[in-house]
Each structure stands twice: as C-alpha cells, then as structure tokens.
Design an enzyme around this catalytic site. Sequence first.
Site, PDB file in Angstrom:
ATOM      1  N   GLU A 193      -6.429   4.617   6.436  1.00 38.67           N
ATOM      2  CA  GLU A 193      -5.480   4.178   5.289  1.00 38.67           C
ATOM      3  C   GLU A 193      -6.020   2.082   5.570  1.00 38.67           C
ATOM      4  OE1 GLU A 193      -4.495   3.335   1.987  1.00 38.67           O
ATOM      5  OE2 GLU A 193      -4.801   5.388   3.459  1.00 38.67           O
ATOM      6  N   GLU A 201       0.732  -1.037  -0.128  1.00 39.74           N
ATOM      7  CA  GLU A 201       0.137  -0.298   0.163  1.00 39.74           C
ATOM      8  C   GLU A 201       0.924   1.856   0.002  1.00 39.74           C
ATOM      9  OE1 GLU A 201      -3.117  -0.099  -0.749  1.00 39.74           O
ATOM     10  OE2 GLU A 201      -3.092  -2.238  -0.535  1.00 39.74           O
ATOM     11  N   ASP A 211     -15.411   4.420  -2.264  1.00 38.97           N
ATOM     12  CA  ASP A 211     -15.728   5.533  -2.574  1.00 38.97           C
ATOM     13  C   ASP A 211     -15.361   6.495  -0.616  1.00 38.97           C
ATOM     14  OD1 ASP A 211     -14.663   5.712  -4.858  1.00 38.97           O
ATOM     15  OD2 ASP A 211     -16.951   6.973  -5.521  1.00 38.97           O
TER      16      ASP A 211
END
Length: 131
Positions: free
Chosen positions: A75, A34, A102
């Site tokens: 996150e 990530e 989203d």
Amino acid sequence: MGSNDKRKQTGKNRAFVQSLGHAWDGLRALFHYERNFRKHLAVGTLAVIAGIILRLTLNEWLWLVLAIFLVLIAETLNTIVEAVVDLVVGTTYHDLAKRAKDVAAGGVLLAATFAIIVGALVMLPALSRWF
C-alpha cells in the site's frame, strides 16, 4: 532542520535522526491521507488480536506478521506510484499513467490475497485446536 523551518530541505539528510524524522513524517502522512492504508492497518490489528486470542505458535506469528507487513508495504508503494504519477501528469489523462496506477494497485491486491491465504492457513488450524 525542524518541520516548522521556512526553508524546505532539498539535499541529503545530514544525520540518522533527520532520516528517522522524515520516515516518521511519511508514516503519519500515510495514516492521515490514505484511507486504504488505515483499513489495512485495522484489519492487520484485528488479525493480531485474533492471533493473541488463538495463541498462535512462533511459526504462525512469523507468517502472519509477514503477511500484514507485506500488505502495508504494498500500500505504501502504491501511494508512492500514485503521487509521482499525479505529480508528472497532473490532471491530464495518459494511458501509461493509468497503467502505472493499475499495476501498483494490482500489487496491493496480490499482497492482500497472500495475506488472506496466510490468515486462513494460520487461523483455521489454530481455531480447530480450540475444539
């Protein structure tokens, strides 16, 4: 059950150490795969270095560390949502999949905004103590 074991675990962990190992694997995966997690970690590290230089008070440290960890946790949750959605829909487009991704990304944006506000409220007065 080691990570090199051919059998994949599908049941509950049998020991705390096993749970800890899986948690550590998850953190390593976050760091390895990530890009945004690495960026947030780098900015958080810079904030900690700035805090050390500015000699923040205990209260200021508490707010700063809270903001940093909130962004990292957001996150992490965003990554979970993305992985589960991708697992379910694969390469097929679905409006609900887009909404889920989203909204998860929006959560990260909210946490990052909070961190910027906390950073400003903590660092600016600390900077003014230098002058």
